[in-house]
Motif scaffolding. Structure first.
Motif, PDB file in Angstrom:
ATOM      1  N   ASN A  66      39.517  25.328 -40.146  1.00  0.00           N
ATOM      2  CA  ASN A  66      40.473  24.645 -41.205  1.00  0.00           C
ATOM      3  C   ASN A  66      39.589  23.966 -42.338  1.00  0.00           C
ATOM      4  O   ASN A  66      38.777  23.064 -42.032  1.00  0.00           O
ATOM      5  CB  ASN A  66      41.235  23.496 -40.354  1.00  0.00           C
ATOM      6  CG  ASN A  66      42.082  22.942 -41.286  1.00  0.00           C
ATOM      7  OD1 ASN A  66      42.250  22.868 -42.697  1.00  0.00           O
ATOM      8  ND2 ASN A  66      42.756  21.777 -41.057  1.00  0.00           N
ATOM      9  N   PRO A  67      39.686  24.645 -43.226  1.00  0.00           N
ATOM     10  CA  PRO A  67      38.480  24.166 -44.316  1.00  0.00           C
ATOM     11  C   PRO A  67      38.976  22.951 -45.098  1.00  0.00           C
ATOM     12  O   PRO A  67      37.968  22.538 -45.736  1.00  0.00           O
ATOM     13  CB  PRO A  67      38.603  25.394 -45.475  1.00  0.00           C
ATOM     14  CG  PRO A  67      40.070  26.200 -45.301  1.00  0.00           C
ATOM     15  CD  PRO A  67      40.362  25.952 -43.498  1.00  0.00           C
ATOM     16  N   GLY A  68      40.221  22.565 -44.741  1.00  0.00           N
ATOM     17  CA  GLY A  68      40.471  21.334 -45.402  1.00  0.00           C
ATOM     18  C   GLY A  68      41.405  21.456 -46.781  1.00  0.00           C
ATOM     19  O   GLY A  68      42.118  22.376 -46.890  1.00  0.00           O
ATOM     20  N   ASP A  69      41.038  20.639 -47.623  1.00  0.00           N
ATOM     21  CA  ASP A  69      41.686  20.473 -49.098  1.00  0.00           C
ATOM     22  C   ASP A  69      41.563  21.821 -49.728  1.00  0.00           C
ATOM     23  O   ASP A  69      42.295  22.208 -50.684  1.00  0.00           O
ATOM     24  CB  ASP A  69      41.317  19.576 -49.841  1.00  0.00           C
ATOM     25  CG  ASP A  69      42.290  18.137 -49.331  1.00  0.00           C
ATOM     26  OD1 ASP A  69      41.739  17.211 -49.259  1.00  0.00           O
ATOM     27  OD2 ASP A  69      43.320  18.241 -48.805  1.00  0.00           O
ATOM     28  N   SER A  70      40.283  22.606 -49.541  1.00  0.00           N
ATOM     29  CA  SER A  70      39.945  23.733 -50.384  1.00  0.00           C
ATOM     30  C   SER A  70      38.978  24.517 -49.576  1.00  0.00           C
ATOM     31  O   SER A  70      38.574  24.111 -48.763  1.00  0.00           O
ATOM     32  CB  SER A  70      39.538  23.356 -51.810  1.00  0.00           C
ATOM     33  OG  SER A  70      38.252  22.506 -51.788  1.00  0.00           O
ATOM     34  N   TYR A 106      35.915  20.669 -44.918  1.00  0.00           N
ATOM     35  CA  TYR A 106      35.306  20.717 -43.876  1.00  0.00           C
ATOM     36  C   TYR A 106      34.439  21.969 -43.454  1.00  0.00           C
ATOM     37  O   TYR A 106      34.938  23.084 -43.694  1.00  0.00           O
ATOM     38  CB  TYR A 106      36.124  20.764 -42.260  1.00  0.00           C
ATOM     39  CG  TYR A 106      37.053  19.194 -42.470  1.00  0.00           C
ATOM     40  CD1 TYR A 106      38.116  19.330 -42.601  1.00  0.00           C
ATOM     41  CD2 TYR A 106      36.404  18.000 -42.131  1.00  0.00           C
ATOM     42  CE1 TYR A 106      39.021  18.044 -43.191  1.00  0.00           C
ATOM     43  CE2 TYR A 106      37.086  16.783 -42.378  1.00  0.00           C
ATOM     44  CZ  TYR A 106      38.464  17.046 -42.949  1.00  0.00           C
ATOM     45  OH  TYR A 106      39.114  15.829 -42.851  1.00  0.00           O
TER      46      TYR A 106
END
Lengths: 278, 201
Positions: A66-70, A106
């Motif tokens: 889950n890469p997060g916001d970008s 992340y």
């Protein structure tokens, strides 16, 4: 040996990159990638670990599942020898956070290993036995560049490769602990209950990193408390505050201390369903 | 702001509220704005009341934006929907000195090279409009209906990645939202997780 995050990252960076006979390093978009295994012997019916090793140039990072916001998660497409099969999911080390003006992502800087267990068939194919993988990633610094590499390695592995892969495997998040973790539903939030294995076991703080951003939001405040009856609760915001209870919640619980005592990993994988416990 | 690596400490955990700005909410009035375009002309949301408005956050250097522009996918959408009376505004919130922050002349040159069919390209270098909307990535798309209500926010489509080959089989969320809203129907997937490079505030 301590398995806190700082120690883990330092330790991995100290593993020497000695040349290995049967794996080639591919460099693209600020990442050096190679494929390794710990299969010093190839045992019919046995299993071994295959690892994609990524070494990022200083200042650059790649992303968690889950890469997060970008950003964009690294993807691995495996091409296994005849009869060989994957024996489980791809395993990711606990990521670190990267924050900028737009939010939190992340992933990994320095070096990381993505591992997959592989089952050997009962009858071995003809030698040489070759594994390959097509790996794609996004490497970011202030700017982002997509990268890819076609990696290959032959079996058996040499001792240096095995040492690296085994160490990487030891540093993966725990998949179980003595703690009992369960979840319940609340308006706009998912509540995780953590029961310690013994009354005197404590944790100083826990944070949840969700695997699926459509279920839980990684940003937003998580509330952590200790109940006087000795269990802990962590409340996490739902991705959609009006959504019902999730059927499945997967991700990492990152604690301040090792889950199984001071020399254990601080990252615990959880995979909860509404009725089950982890 | 520099990229800051954060090892997870208790302090950052227990206090963590990483969202630094408000986010526009689907179903609520879209935030007002007043931004100059690359010709120096000011645009506001209010002046387009009565029309559907698309706000497409962009950064021409980002590989995810390149995927949609070098393939012609974005321009196709822009052309198709402006022909139907939709106002399509590309917005850039890159801060001065950050990637994607161009002079108006550079913008005009590059948008001509890419044959952008946006109604206008709006410049938001102080990032205020981006933060009012909660624009996190490029691309990140917002659709506002003629009554000024935000009816879609999120990704351009459902295939995160930088490979143009993914565009073909993807569900284009923006196209679907516009088609549904323009037909007077509720938008079925009104809020999705956007993908792309971070906006360079």
């Amino acid at each position: 040996m301590r398995r806190g995050f700082k120690a883990a990252c330092l330790g991995l960076l100290l593993l020497s990159g000695t040349a290995r006979l049967n794996a080639a390093v591919v460099k693209d978009a600020h990442v050096a990638a190679e494929l390794l295994t710990d299969a010093v012997t190839v045992e019919p019916g046995g299993t071994f670990w295959a690892a994609v090793r990524l070494v990022m140039d200083p200042g650059w990072h790649t992303y968690w599942k889950n890469p997060g916001d970008s950003g964009l998660a690294t993807s691995v497409e495996w091409n296994l020898p005849p009869g060989f099969e994957s024996a489980g999911e791809l395993r990711w080390p606990a990521p670190r956070g990267f924050e900028d003006g737009a939010g939190m992502s992340y992933g990994y800087s320095g070096e990381t290993f993505l591992l997959m267990p592989v089952r050997v068939p009962d009858t071995l194919p003809a030698t040489p036995i070759t594994l390959s993988a097509e790996v794609r990633w996004l490497a970011c610094q202030e700017v982002c560049l997509p990268g890819r590499a076609r990696l290959e390695t032959t079996l058996p592995a040499d001792a240096a490769a095995r040492a690296m892969v085994e160490e990487a495997h030891r540093r993966l998040p725990l998949t179980g602990s003595g703690w009992k973790i369960s979840m319940s539903d609340a308006p706009g939030r998912i509540v995780l209950r953590l029961d310690p294995p013994a009354r005197d076991r404590e944790t100083r703080g826990v944070r949840f990193l969700p695997e699926d951003p459509s279920v839980a939001r990684h940003s937003g405040t998580q509330f952590f408390r200790k109940d006087q009856d000795g269990f802990y609760e962590l409340s996490v915001p739902k991705a959609d505050s009006r959504a019902p209870a999730p059927n499945v919640l997967k991700g990492l619980l990152i604690a301040k201390d090792g889950w199984e005592g001071p020399d254990s990993s601080a990252a615990l994988e959880i995979n909860l369903t509404a009725q089950s416990q982890s | 702001m520099k990229n800051i690596q954060i090892a997870f400490t208790v302090a950052s955990f227990l206090a963590a509220t990483v969202s630094a700005f408000a986010e526009a909410e689907v179903g609520r009035p879209a935030p007002a704005f007043s931004l100059a375009d690359v010709d120096g002309q000011t645009h506001t949301l209010a002046e387009h009341a009565g029309k559907h408005v698309v706000l497409e956050w962009t950064n021409y250097e980002c590989p995810f934006v390149k995927k949609h522009y070098e393939s012609g996918n974005m321009q196709k959408l822009q052309e198709a929907y402006t022909a139907k009376g939709v106002v399509w505004l590309s917005v850039n919130s890159s801060a001065p000195g950050k990637q994607g922050n161009f002079t108006p002349e550079e913008w005009k040159k590059r948008s001509a090279e890419w044959k952008s069919k946006a109604s206008a390209i709006l410049l938001d270098p102080d990032g205020q409009t981006g933060k009012d909307y909660g624009a996190k990535t490029t691309p990140h798309v917002f659709v506002v209906n003629p009554q000024g209500t935000l009816v879609y926010q999120g990704a351009i489509d459902d295939k995160p990645g930088t490979d143009p080959a993914e565009i073909q089989g993807a569900r284009n969320h923006v196209q679907a939202a516009l088609d549904e809203s323009m037909a007077g129907n509720p938008v079925t997937e009104a809020s999705t997780k956007s993908y792309g490079c971070s906006v360079k505030y």
